[in-house]
Each structure stands twice: as C-alpha cells, then as structure tokens.
Design a protein around this motif. Structure first.
Motif, PDB file in Angstrom:
ATOM      1  N   UNK A 284       0.830  -1.204   0.000  1.00  0.00           N
ATOM      2  CA  UNK A 284       0.000   0.000   0.000  1.00  0.00           C
ATOM      3  C   UNK A 284       0.866   1.256   0.000  1.00  0.00           C
ATOM      4  N   UNK A 285       1.884   1.270   0.844  1.00  0.00           N
ATOM      5  CA  UNK A 285       2.721   2.461   0.991  1.00  0.00           C
ATOM      6  C   UNK A 285       3.608   2.717  -0.217  1.00  0.00           C
ATOM      7  N   UNK A 286       4.194   1.649  -0.755  1.00  0.00           N
ATOM      8  CA  UNK A 286       5.211   1.832  -1.799  1.00  0.00           C
ATOM      9  C   UNK A 286       4.663   1.762  -3.221  1.00  0.00           C
ATOM     10  N   UNK A 287       3.522   1.085  -3.409  1.00  0.00           N
ATOM     11  CA  UNK A 287       3.033   0.893  -4.770  1.00  0.00           C
ATOM     12  C   UNK A 287       1.679   1.547  -5.045  1.00  0.00           C
ATOM     13  N   UNK A 288       0.800   1.577  -4.062  1.00  0.00           N
ATOM     14  CA  UNK A 288      -0.534   2.132  -4.302  1.00  0.00           C
ATOM     15  C   UNK A 288      -0.609   3.636  -4.047  1.00  0.00           C
ATOM     16  N   UNK A 289      -0.197   4.073  -2.872  1.00  0.00           N
ATOM     17  CA  UNK A 289      -0.295   5.493  -2.534  1.00  0.00           C
ATOM     18  C   UNK A 289       0.431   6.383  -3.543  1.00  0.00           C
ATOM     19  N   UNK A 290       1.619   6.001  -4.029  1.00  0.00           N
ATOM     20  CA  UNK A 290       2.290   6.876  -5.005  1.00  0.00           C
ATOM     21  C   UNK A 290       1.518   7.078  -6.308  1.00  0.00           C
TER      22      UNK A 290
ATOM     23  N   UNK B 114      -7.067  -0.160   3.167  1.00  0.00           N
ATOM     24  CA  UNK B 114      -7.913   1.003   2.885  1.00  0.00           C
ATOM     25  C   UNK B 114      -7.239   2.325   3.211  1.00  0.00           C
ATOM     26  N   UNK B 115      -5.967   2.286   3.545  1.00  0.00           N
ATOM     27  CA  UNK B 115      -5.255   3.538   3.765  1.00  0.00           C
ATOM     28  C   UNK B 115      -4.736   4.144   2.462  1.00  0.00           C
ATOM     29  N   UNK B 116      -4.922   3.427   1.369  1.00  0.00           N
ATOM     30  CA  UNK B 116      -4.757   4.010   0.037  1.00  0.00           C
ATOM     31  C   UNK B 116      -6.135   4.357  -0.490  1.00  0.00           C
ATOM     32  N   UNK B 117      -6.213   5.108  -1.572  1.00  0.00           N
ATOM     33  CA  UNK B 117      -7.488   5.494  -2.164  1.00  0.00           C
ATOM     34  C   UNK B 117      -8.389   4.267  -2.309  1.00  0.00           C
ATOM     35  N   UNK B 118      -9.669   4.451  -2.096  1.00  0.00           N
ATOM     36  CA  UNK B 118     -10.600   3.341  -1.972  1.00  0.00           C
ATOM     37  C   UNK B 118     -10.693   2.473  -3.222  1.00  0.00           C
ATOM     38  N   UNK B 119     -10.351   3.007  -4.383  1.00  0.00           N
ATOM     39  CA  UNK B 119     -10.442   2.229  -5.625  1.00  0.00           C
ATOM     40  C   UNK B 119      -9.560   0.991  -5.595  1.00  0.00           C
ATOM     41  N   UNK B 120      -8.431   1.061  -4.900  1.00  0.00           N
ATOM     42  CA  UNK B 120      -7.513  -0.079  -4.884  1.00  0.00           C
ATOM     43  C   UNK B 120      -8.165  -1.287  -4.215  1.00  0.00           C
ATOM     44  N   UNK B 121      -8.744  -1.078  -3.047  1.00  0.00           N
ATOM     45  CA  UNK B 121      -9.376  -2.192  -2.366  1.00  0.00           C
ATOM     46  C   UNK B 121     -10.621  -2.661  -3.125  1.00  0.00           C
ATOM     47  N   UNK B 122     -11.343  -1.727  -3.741  1.00  0.00           N
ATOM     48  CA  UNK B 122     -12.554  -2.100  -4.475  1.00  0.00           C
ATOM     49  C   UNK B 122     -12.245  -3.056  -5.624  1.00  0.00           C
ATOM     50  N   UNK B 123     -11.029  -2.965  -6.166  1.00  0.00           N
ATOM     51  CA  UNK B 123     -10.682  -3.818  -7.314  1.00  0.00           C
ATOM     52  C   UNK B 123     -10.688  -5.285  -6.938  1.00  0.00           C
ATOM     53  N   UNK B 124     -10.201  -5.602  -5.737  1.00  0.00           N
ATOM     54  CA  UNK B 124     -10.198  -7.005  -5.317  1.00  0.00           C
ATOM     55  C   UNK B 124     -11.223  -7.285  -4.225  1.00  0.00           C
ATOM     56  N   UNK B 125     -11.832  -6.230  -3.689  1.00  0.00           N
ATOM     57  CA  UNK B 125     -12.703  -6.374  -2.532  1.00  0.00           C
ATOM     58  C   UNK B 125     -13.949  -7.193  -2.779  1.00  0.00           C
ATOM     59  N   UNK B 126     -14.499  -7.127  -3.995  1.00  0.00           N
ATOM     60  CA  UNK B 126     -15.673  -7.928  -4.293  1.00  0.00           C
ATOM     61  C   UNK B 126     -15.365  -9.409  -4.203  1.00  0.00           C
ATOM     62  N   UNK B 127     -14.248  -9.799  -4.769  1.00  0.00           N
ATOM     63  CA  UNK B 127     -13.869 -11.219  -4.765  1.00  0.00           C
ATOM     64  C   UNK B 127     -13.684 -11.770  -3.366  1.00  0.00           C
ATOM     65  N   UNK B 128     -13.079 -10.973  -2.502  1.00  0.00           N
ATOM     66  CA  UNK B 128     -12.803 -11.455  -1.154  1.00  0.00           C
ATOM     67  C   UNK B 128     -13.872 -11.007  -0.164  1.00  0.00           C
TER      68      UNK B 128
ATOM     69  N   UNK C  43     -11.547   4.981 -10.618  1.00  0.00           N
ATOM     70  CA  UNK C  43     -10.728   3.787 -10.750  1.00  0.00           C
ATOM     71  C   UNK C  43     -11.477   2.546 -10.314  1.00  0.00           C
ATOM     72  N   UNK C  44     -12.638   2.749  -9.686  1.00  0.00           N
ATOM     73  CA  UNK C  44     -13.510   1.639  -9.300  1.00  0.00           C
ATOM     74  C   UNK C  44     -14.753   1.709 -10.181  1.00  0.00           C
ATOM     75  N   UNK C  45     -14.823   0.889 -11.239  1.00  0.00           N
ATOM     76  CA  UNK C  45     -15.940   0.999 -12.178  1.00  0.00           C
ATOM     77  C   UNK C  45     -17.255   0.506 -11.586  1.00  0.00           C
ATOM     78  N   UNK C  46     -18.285   1.319 -11.742  1.00  0.00           N
ATOM     79  CA  UNK C  46     -19.623   1.004 -11.250  1.00  0.00           C
ATOM     80  C   UNK C  46     -20.601   1.207 -12.401  1.00  0.00           C
ATOM     81  N   UNK C  47     -21.520   0.281 -12.592  1.00  0.00           N
ATOM     82  CA  UNK C  47     -22.438   0.423 -13.714  1.00  0.00           C
ATOM     83  C   UNK C  47     -23.708  -0.377 -13.534  1.00  0.00           C
TER      84      UNK C  47
END
Length: 388
Positions: A19-25, A76-90, A206-210
């Motif tokens: 999260x710190x090194x790859x997502x937040x940047x 979830x300490x990075x922008x919420x779109x990152x967790x949303x990408x895998x959050x549905x699956x898990x 970044x979190x697609x909703x439709x």
C-alpha cells in the motif's frame, strides 16, 4: 480470532508495504485516469489479495473476521479504488457462494475468484429497490430446466469488468417481500446479459460502477446459489452481514490515513508566525478524530471477535457500519478544514478522500436504514426474558 500472530503480522507487513510503496504513489494517476494500472492488479493477484476471506480449501486465505478487519484497515489507507478492485472477490461477490453455494459451485468458482482469475460482482440494487431491497422487479421465469431473467440492476460495483455476476431475481411472482427471491450465478458472455459503461462518479475513480441489463437471459436451474429456489434474500443478508463488518474496517483505514495527513499538515503549515499545530482549535480537530478512530476500532474488533465465536452480531454489524462510516465522514471533513484552501484543491489526500468516503454512508445500507434496524432490534431485545 487470530490463529497465528506471527503469520498475521507477516501478512500485515507485506500488505502495508504494498500500500505504501506501490498504491499510494499512484493515487492521483488512478483518480485522473479512472483506472488502476494493470501491473498493480497483477501485484494484487500475486499477493493473494483477491482471496483473503475465501476458505483455504478453495485457494483463499481463510482469514477470520478479526484477521480480515486488521488487513482491511491496512489496505484502505490508500485510495478506496484499490481495495474495491479485489474487494468484491474477497467480500460480497464470493460470500454468497461461501455461505450457501453447493460444493460443485464452490469448486468451480471460488478458486478462480481467490486467484483473481475472474472478477465477481453482487447485483442486488435496482432503480426502485435500494434501501427496500425486497422491492426488486427483476424476474426469473421457469421454462423447463432453465430460468429466463429480465430486469435492470444499478450502482453495481465492478459490473463493467465482472466475469461472474450474482444476480437476485424474483422466482415466485405471487410473493411479496423477502420470500420468492433467488440468487443466480451468471457468467459474462451469457446471452441476454449486458452491462453499461461505467458511471461518471463524484469519487472512487478507478472503481468501475455500472448497470447490469438482463433481457431474456436464459440460465440453467443449477445456476441458483445452493440450488435453493426462493432463498436468495436470506443468502444476500448473510453476505451483507459479514460485509458490513468489512466495510466498517474499510472506513477506519481512510480515517487513519487522514489523521496522519492532518498531523503532517499541521506540523508544516505556518500562520501568524507559528505552525498551525500550535493552535488549540486545530489540536481539537486532531484529538476528536483520533478519539473517534479508536472508538470505531474498539467496537469493530469486539464485534469481529464475537462473530468468530459464533454469536449473532446482526445488530452489532449495523452499529459498526453506521458508526465507522459516519466517523470517517467527520474525519474527512476535518482534514479538509485543517488543510484550509489547499484542502479544496485536487493535489492532496484530503480532497481525494473527502470525495471517496462520502459513499460509505450510502452503500451496504444507508445510515438511516441502519438506525431504523438498530432501533427495532434494540426494542425487541428489551422485551426478551432476562438471561435469554
């Protein structure tokens, strides 16, 4: 329940570093492009993020509620779109299968969801069925060994990119309310299933909703989750009960990040010849935020442990979701205030998270719906015999 403290700490450290090194940047890049880079998604797969709550027997991490809360507060300490990408699956997109799927359905779909090979979505909400989810109008009519579905689902996270849709439809046209609803597993490419382009949203870019559009969509009867007709709403509530605990953790993570941002800003911003951290009203906003974060976390962890112990935490899950989502909104508002005019400019976390976290008070049950449910359960419990 924490099964192995050492292994959990290793997992948390690995997630924290990602999260710190790859997502937040790349938060701002994702916000502007409205898409998560493919190499980040690939890293999510390699780290096993898509399967944290899926049982180990099906390729997942099998995390307990308590363990999952701790992980969710990190991701979830990075922008919420990152967790949303895998959050549905898990989370919500797999939980229906986990709790009520047949063994054949679990074997077929859960390993692919856990690995991130496929992306799932949970299609319950409709234009006229939001807070009153039982008012859904999507129909599933039996024709021989198949069902034919017609209807429209809206506000569905990951619908534009999903490979597996858990769709809720009324299989008993004579019924009203929760009875007569079934949950169907429908794969991308099925004739009669279509999705809209992603909505243009206030935040969570970044979190697609439709929308999910069903037009004479024919699926076999074996597509029903658990092959249990008319039990879909019960399945949905089981999935949502756990997801509300998850969501509470996902509200606490952004609040932690925003508190850190506030402290950093207050220590570096000067007015009237001194750091604004010296001003008592700035200190008050920081202190209030920290108190509320700790209160939300304490409520959440107690509830997660009770769930792991097998207790019915339906009311507590609502409390967690309500308190944490409202708390996060207050912290985000204070962060913008501490940043001053800069908090309204799109170049800092305060502005980004202020837009992102507003949705938390709407999905998985609005704050108002949760208050109603909590009140009903509180009054019902008050009339139970002592010791029950």
């Amino acid at each position: 329940m924490i099964r192995d403290p050492y292994k959990l700490e290793q997992l948390l450290a690995e997630v924290r570093q990602f999260i710190k090194e790859e997502c937040i940047p790349c938060e701002r890049e994702v916000d502007q492009a409205d898409e998560i880079p493919s190499h980040i998604v690939a890293r999510m797969r390699s780290l096993g993020l898509f399967g944290h709550s899926i049982p180990e027997a099906y390729g997942g991490g099998g995390l307990t509620s308590e363990e999952l809360c701790l992980v969710n507060m990190e991701v979830s300490q990075a922008a919420t779109a990152f967790r949303a990408r895998f959050g549905g699956n898990t989370g919500i997109a797999s939980e229906s299968l986990v709790v009520d799927g047949t063994e054949e359905q679990k074997q077929h779909y859960l390993p692919r969801l856990a690995s991130g090979e496929i992306t799932g979505c949970f299609a319950l909400t409709e234009p006229g069925a939001g807070s009153d989810a039982t008012a859904l109008k999507t129909t599933a009519v039996r024709r021989g060994g198949d069902y034919v579905l017609n209807g429209l689902k809206c506000y569905i996270t990951n619908a534009p990119i999903a490979d597996l849709f858990t769709v809720f439809a009324r299989t008993d046209p004579e019924s009203r309310g929760a009875h007569g609803i079934s949950a169907f597993l429908i794969e991308k490419g099925t004739s009669g299933l279509a999705v809209s382009l992603p909505y243009r949203k206030m935040g969570q870019h970044g979190s697609p909703v439709g929308e999910v559009i069903l037009t004479d969509c024919s699926v076999p009867a074996s597509s029903i989750v658990g092959e249990m007709e008319n039990q879909g709403f019960r399945t949905a509530m089981k999935a949502l009960n756990k997801q509300r605990i998850n969501l509470a953790a996902l509200c606490i993570g952004p609040a932690i990040r925003l508190l850190d941002e506030m402290v950093s800003r207050a220590a570096s911003r000067q007015q009237f010849g001194q750091n604004i951290a010296e001003f008592q009203m700035i200190q008050q906003m920081i202190a209030q935020s920290n108190i509320e974060i700790h209160a939300a976390r304490a409520l959440l962890m107690e509830t997660a442990r009770k769930r792991d112990a097998g207790a019915d935490v339906t009311m507590e899950a609502s409390m967690c979701k309500f308190f944490a989502s409202e708390m996060c909104g207050r912290v985000a508002d204070r962060a913008v205030q501490v940043f001053g005019g800069g908090g309204y400019i799109a170049d800092n976390a305060a502005e980004l998270f202020y837009r992102d976290v507003r949705l938390f008070r709407l999905y998985e049950g609005t704050s108002q719906i949760h208050l109603i449910n909590i009140a009903k359960r509180t009054m019902a419990t008050a009339h139970e015999p002592s010791g029950s």
